[in-house]
Design an enzyme around this catalytic site. Structure first.
Site, PDB file in Angstrom:
ATOM      1  N   GLU A  46       0.877  -1.119   0.149  1.00 49.94           N
ATOM      2  CA  GLU A  46      -0.093  -0.126  -0.040  1.00 49.94           C
ATOM      3  C   GLU A  46       0.860   1.180  -0.040  1.00 49.94           C
ATOM      4  O   GLU A  46       1.916   1.232   0.648  1.00 49.94           O
ATOM      5  CB  GLU A  46      -0.842   0.053   1.177  1.00 49.94           C
ATOM      6  N   CYS A 249      -6.429   0.537   2.966  1.00 53.84           N
ATOM      7  CA  CYS A 249      -7.598   1.705   2.966  1.00 53.84           C
ATOM      8  C   CYS A 249      -7.526   2.735   1.962  1.00 53.84           C
ATOM      9  O   CYS A 249      -8.578   3.301   1.593  1.00 53.84           O
ATOM     10  CB  CYS A 249      -7.409   2.607   4.725  1.00 53.84           C
ATOM     11  N   ASN A 380     -12.020  -3.811   0.671  1.00 51.33           N
ATOM     12  CA  ASN A 380     -11.136  -3.746   1.997  1.00 51.33           C
ATOM     13  C   ASN A 380     -11.637  -3.232   3.127  1.00 51.33           C
ATOM     14  O   ASN A 380     -12.299  -2.317   3.228  1.00 51.33           O
ATOM     15  CB  ASN A 380      -9.786  -3.010   1.553  1.00 51.33           C
ATOM     16  N   GLU A 381     -11.623  -4.184   4.182  1.00 53.03           N
ATOM     17  CA  GLU A 381     -12.168  -4.110   5.495  1.00 53.03           C
ATOM     18  C   GLU A 381     -13.634  -3.107   5.431  1.00 53.03           C
ATOM     19  O   GLU A 381     -13.894  -2.077   6.172  1.00 53.03           O
ATOM     20  CB  GLU A 381     -11.052  -2.942   6.062  1.00 53.03           C
TER      21      GLU A 381
HETATM   22  O1  AHR Z   1      -1.958  -1.640   6.964  1.00 50.22           O
HETATM   23  C1  AHR Z   1      -2.278  -0.340   7.194  1.00 50.22           C
HETATM   24  C2  AHR Z   1      -3.991  -0.398   7.418  1.00 50.22           C
HETATM   25  O2  AHR Z   1      -4.390  -1.272   8.137  1.00 50.22           O
HETATM   26  C3  AHR Z   1      -4.476  -0.827   6.000  1.00 50.22           C
HETATM   27  O3  AHR Z   1      -4.647   0.429   5.147  1.00 50.22           O
HETATM   28  C4  AHR Z   1      -5.761  -1.308   6.178  1.00 50.22           C
HETATM   29  O4  AHR Z   1      -6.378  -2.063   5.389  1.00 50.22           O
HETATM   30  C5  AHR Z   1      -5.716  -1.575   7.820  1.00 50.22           C
HETATM   31  O5  AHR Z   1      -6.712  -1.030   8.629  1.00 50.22           O
END
Ligand code: AHR
Length: 664
Positions: A46, A249, A380-381
């Site tokens: 990321e 995120c 994601n999440e």
């Molecule tokens: O790894 C950091 C963050 O942690 C990521 O962006 C998210 O998916 C998680 O909450």
């Protein structure tokens, strides 16, 4: 004489106790169980902590096209007079023309009138400085337009103190109203971690410039405008089964307007519309106002990198929901079509023939062959019924056109509790191929949960993707978190449970991946970098040992109580067979301070090689960390050990992770 008798008596007493305390394991090498998925151990990437811009993407100039919210952020004007004023009849202006270019509206207009060198210019500060290496070539490029006159651009790399350590020049041609690319290269004369670039203008005329760019000559595979080779090498060394991108995120965005949109990240770099990075403002305690996504590292480059390092690409797309921690903005179901279309088009971009629209685009970017995408993440999440409703729409559309693409689905932010149970149930009912579980937990949690998957449903078609995990020495998002040996050892212990349950868990990745020592927002991270170097953490070494010593089939390894070692006497173990090389791989974690004598009996084999390879990670101090200056405080040690018949005897030191590889 009395002393000798006493010692003998003592020995006789101690010996049986010692034998009793021996940690005896038995490996049933003739009972291979689940196949270890080739994608078992992978990478999560990321753009956080300057992972892409200012990190893996090797561009050295920050805000190269003046598109940051403050157009001159990262730049310092070098003129005897203020911006916009006349200096020897010369000036610098930022021109904004959104009606002409939606994606790259701003450029710099330089008006020159007999302007002498060193009187008008700009300095770029780089991303926390520029890492410059002595003897290396640096490639400068610029988009420009010169209607009349003659102008010269002078370039100077300077140290923090201002000494010149490399210079070049470039003479723009008269181009009329047409933008052209100009290029020049020069060699640095010294190494400097925090250099800056001065750009001086000389001559007469009106010179428009944009996309000022400086790349080192040693990018990964020597690609122009490419990636930082040392960082990619660290990834290649992991021998990862997959690479998940672009997050995290960042996929969701703070709100939907700044979600990650892959189509805006391909094609010519100057047309990739910049977006603010969500980590710019996410944490009040770690604000990073100069953090933007330029997308020089975009989806084409991600696919290409995955191919380069032999990892399956695993893109994750927005599902029509922004980050539920932030805005919780959702696209109404009636407006979901463009999101779903993005997913379908991405599959065509990755796999379609060059006669398709998106396959053609891939070919035009230099990769006519398909990238062979097999998996795609949706969300994601994300959590709640809103997620399931949207996911169902994606699932139906993707399966209709691409039944073989496996979907990776979110199980929310927690590894347990109501939200998790709800999603886990729904996803299994939907026959989701992969359920993405995340755990950012204390090391004690990892040690206590090595059995987590022993009781998972083996018959479910849904497999687990442990998509983000990392031991938190303090607590999630704490600035005090450390990449210490305590967290790495706990992760190693926990991973024996992932490996033992390879029929249930088919992918796993530590997160986040990179942290820049001067530009991080989140800790811990797998690899730390500065502008010139990379530093493996103890956690990196654990990941690497698992991925490099993976094996192809799980075999039972039982502790003396005939159950898997999941913490009895602080020991954890797993074993696999590498069928291609006919080798047995045994992993043992000793989470106690005491050394323990182990005996591993290998049942069901004719013989063992007389010698085995032993790789150990160990430190007596659980707080031990690697640093940029001392990067090998926790590092693997390799040696040969002798086997005895069909057993391996080994003293595993306190706080150690051992990997034994022996030929059968
Ligand atoms: O790894 C950091 C963050 O942690 C990521 O962006 C998210 O998916 C998680 O909450």
């Amino acid at each position: 004489m009395r002393i000798a008798v006493l010692s003998l008596l003592l020995l006789l007493q101690v010996a049986p106790i010692f034998a009793q305390n021996k940690a005896v394991f038995s490996v049933q090498a003739d009972k291979p169980g689940a196949a270890v998925s080739p994608t078992m151990w992978g990478i999560f990437f990321e753009d956080i902590n300057l992972g892409a811009d200012g990190g893996m993407y090797a561009e050295l100039i920050k805000n190269r096209s003046f598109e940051f919210f403050k157009p001159l952020m990262g730049w310092q004007l070098r003129s005897s007079k203020a911006m916009g004023s006349v200096n020897f009849g010369s000036n610098l202006l930022i021109i904004n023309r959104p009606e002409k270019s939606e994606t790259n509206p701003r450029y710099l207009q330089v008006t020159l009138h007999k302007t002498p060198k060193d009187s008008l210019g700009l300095t770029n500060e780089g991303f926390r400085g520029m890492g410059i290496k002595k003897g290396l070539r640096y490639d400068f490029s610029v988009l420009y337009r010169l209607q009349s006159g003659n102008a010269k651009i002078h370039l100077e790399l300077v140290t923090e103190k201002g000494e010149v350590i490399g210079s070049g020049q470039f003479a723009p041609k008269n181009t009329g109203d047409v933008w052209q690319k100009g290029e020049t290269s020069f060699t640095a004369t010294a190494t400097e971690p925090k250099a800056k670039l001065n750009i001086w203008f000389e001559g007469t005329g009106v010179l428009d410039i944009d996309m000022l760019s400086l790349f080192p000559g040693d990018t990964w595979k020597g690609r122009k405008g490419g990636l930082r080779a040392d960082m990619i090498q660290m990834l290649a060394d992991l021998k990862p089964g997959f690479i998940r991108f672009p997050g995290g995120c960042i996929v969701e965005g703070h709100d939907l307007s700044v979600r990650y949109q892959w189509k805006r990240t391909i094609g010519p770099v100057e047309d990739r519309k910049l977006v603010i990075n969500r980590w710019n403002y996410e944490f009040a305690h770690r604000p990073t106002p100069d953090y933007f996504q330029t997308f020089g590292l975009g989806f084409f480059e991600y696919f290409q990198m995955a191919e380069d390092i032999g990892a399956e690409p695993l893109p994750i797309l927005n599902c029509g929901m922004a980050c539920q921690f932030n805005s919780a903005e959702v696209a109404p179901l009636s407006d979901l079509a463009p999101y779903v279309q993005d997913a379908l088009d991405l599959i065509e971009f990755a796999n379609g023939s060059i006669s398709t629209k998106w396959g053609r685009m891939r070919a035009d970017m230099g990769h006519p062959a398909p990238f062979n995408l097999k998996m795609l993440g949706v969300g994601n999440e994300n959590w709640g019924p809103q997620y399931i409703e949207r996911l169902k729409v994606f699932q139906a559309a993707i399966k209709r056109e691409y039944p073989n693409i496996k979907l990776v689905c979110s199980s929310g932010i927690n590894h347990s509790g109501e939200l998790f149970d709800y999603l886990n149930g729904e996803l299994r009912a939907m026959k989701a191929e992969f359920i993405d579980e995340h755990y950012y937990s204390r090391p004690e949690w990892f040690l206590a949960n090595a059995k987590r998957y022993d009781s998972y449903d083996r018959k479910s078609v849904s497999k687990v993707f442990a998509g983000e995990y990392a031991g938190q020495s303090d607590k999630t998002v704490s600035v005090n978190n450390k990449n210490n040996w305590r967290t790495a050892l706990a992760e190693a212990a926990y991973m024996t449970g992932l490996e033992r349950n390879a029929d249930v868990v088919q992918m796993a990745s530590y997160a986040p991946l990179f942290g820049h020592v001067d530009g991080w927002q989140w800790k811990p991270n797998l690899i730390w970098v500065d502008n010139l170097k990379t530093m493996p953490t103890p956690n990196y070494h654990v990941q690497k040992l698992y991925a490099n010593y993976k094996g192809s089939r799980v075999v039972p390894i039982l502790y003396k109580d005939k159950t898997p070692a999941t913490g009895q006497d602080s020991l954890y173990a797993s074993a696999t067979l590498d069928q291609a090389s006919n080798e047995l791989i045994i992993k043992i974690v000793n989470a106690s301070a005491k050394a323990q004598t182990t005996e591993v009996n290998i049942d069901g084999v004719k013989k063992l090689d007389a010698k085995a390879k032993l790789i150990t990670l160990q430190n007596d101090n659980l707080e031990a960390e690697n640093t940029m200056d001392m990067p090998t405080v926790v590092a693997p040690m390799e040696r040969e050990i002798e086997t005895k018949g069909k057993k391996v005897e080994l003293e595993v030191k306190g706080y150690s992770f051992s990997v034994i590889r022996v030929k059968l």
